[in-house]
Each structure stands twice: as C-alpha cells, then as structure tokens.
Design an enzyme around this catalytic site. Sequence first.
Site, PDB file in Angstrom:
ATOM      1  N   ASP A  33      -2.716   9.517  -3.072  1.00  0.00           N
ATOM      2  CA  ASP A  33      -3.366   8.367  -3.914  1.00  0.00           C
ATOM      3  C   ASP A  33      -4.178   8.781  -5.041  1.00  0.00           C
ATOM      4  O   ASP A  33      -4.390  10.100  -5.133  1.00  0.00           O
ATOM      5  CB  ASP A  33      -4.222   7.559  -2.963  1.00  0.00           C
ATOM      6  N   TYR A 156       6.628  -7.273 -13.187  1.00  0.00           N
ATOM      7  CA  TYR A 156       6.275  -6.954 -11.911  1.00  0.00           C
ATOM      8  C   TYR A 156       7.611  -6.994 -11.098  1.00  0.00           C
ATOM      9  O   TYR A 156       7.944  -5.908 -10.235  1.00  0.00           O
ATOM     10  CB  TYR A 156       5.036  -7.421 -11.157  1.00  0.00           C
ATOM     11  N   LYS A 160      10.250  -3.970  -8.997  1.00  0.00           N
ATOM     12  CA  LYS A 160      10.682  -3.848  -7.758  1.00  0.00           C
ATOM     13  C   LYS A 160      12.038  -4.235  -7.506  1.00  0.00           C
ATOM     14  O   LYS A 160      12.553  -3.674  -6.605  1.00  0.00           O
ATOM     15  CB  LYS A 160       9.762  -5.076  -6.975  1.00  0.00           C
TER      16      LYS A 160
END
Length: 261
Positions: A33, A156, A160
């Site tokens: 991360d 977005y 995906k």
Amino acid sequence: MMGIYAVTGGSSGIGAKTVELLKEQGHTVYNIDIRDADIEGNLASEEGRQNAIDQLHQLCPAGMDGLICCAGVSDSCGSLKLILSLNYFGAIRLADGCFDLLQKKKGSCVMVCSNTISQGNARMDIVALLNNKGDEERILSLVEDYDVATMGHPLYVASKYALARWTRRVSSSWAADGVRINAVAPGNVETAMTAKLTPSQRIAVAALPIPTLYGEDKLMDPVEIAETLVFMVSPHSRGINGVILFCDGGTDALLNSEKVY
C-alpha cells in the site's frame, strides 16, 4: 497448509480485513500500500509497481500462493488519471510481474472490480483502449481534459470493466500454466471510499437495494467481501477460473434477473 500471500490496498477497508483474515488462518501476508504497509509504494506509478514486484521476488523466492489486488479509488478521489492508473494498470502490471511467483506454487490471483460493470455506465471507448492498446501514457493524456464531475464515475466503471475483461481474457492461458485468476465484484460496502460520497451520490447508492440487507439502511460490511476473496484465492476454489463473482448481496441479480451469463 500455511501459505504466502500478497494483498494490495491492505491498509484499509476490504484489503485490511482480507489481510486480517489471512493472518488469522496462519498465513504469511505482505500488505502492499502507499502507507502503513509491509511494502510501501504508489501502484499508480510504474516505479511503485516495479518496486513492489522486486520486493516480492526478494521476500518470496520460492513463490507465492496467492495475490489479491484490492487497491483502488473511486471517482471521489478527484483524479481521472489516478482512477485509470491505479484501478487498471496498477492491478494488471502487478499481476503480470508476479505471475512467475504464483506459477512456482500453482497459486491464484484475485482482482477486485465492481458490480457497477453490469449497470451500463462504463465509457466503452476507454474500456477498448485499456484492453486493446494498453498504452498508459497515451490513454492518460486523452482523459486529462475531461471534467471529473461528469466523467469520474463512467471512467471508474470503465477501469473496473476493463479489469474484469482482462481477467477473463488471460484466465485460460494462465490456468494452462498452473495459475488461476478470477475477479470479485463487490456492491456498495461501508469503507473510507464510500464515506466520501456526496449527498447526491448517497441518494444514488440508496436507490440500489441490497437484498440481503432488505429493509436495512446500511451498506455491506467489508468482511463480507474479504471472506469471499480469501475463499477465491484459496485451494478450496481450485475448480473456479476466469469467473467474475458478484458479491453484492444480490443487487446485480435484482437489476439483471434475466441474465444468466
């Protein structure tokens, strides 16, 4: 048998719960991360991706049992470039870069996409560019002048959608080389990402009922998604490959009840 796993975006939300569950099972887990992680780096940049790949090769020379790519942002991040760079390119570059590690242990990979991919909101021209060209710099230059307010959500969803399609496309060849790959498509989950929703976005979210939470004014819990991810990356799902598994409490079935494939 204990295994070795890597999770991106494991410092918060679904990723953090996934790391927790894997560790509870006794596995070794490396969280990747941008902060508060075992491997810190920006997966939206090529440098950050390569650093993560290099560190995983150093930490796991004998291979990995699984890779779960949770890292991602919604349109609330305010950056169209970040949406595409992290959600799509960050995920596929890391998966490609760790393929040899997964192959060593006949492991598996799970991508986190979104149940919005079936709701018709994706910019399919961007999806096509992502899947068929893959030139990150060029694609980012094409979207830099778009308006975030109007294009954020469609991009977005496109990120995906392209991720789910990429997963399907590579699944056969990966499995033939000993590595399974699937995607999980969550619905609306109570995370830091959904906490940033605007009032109008909240109204839109509330308009999409979650059948398993019928009559309850709340979103799904991150653990519901994390448990599914842990299952999908485990040997218990060894017969599943190339699947986009909707984990949304039945929302997609409600909206698309006539679709069986």
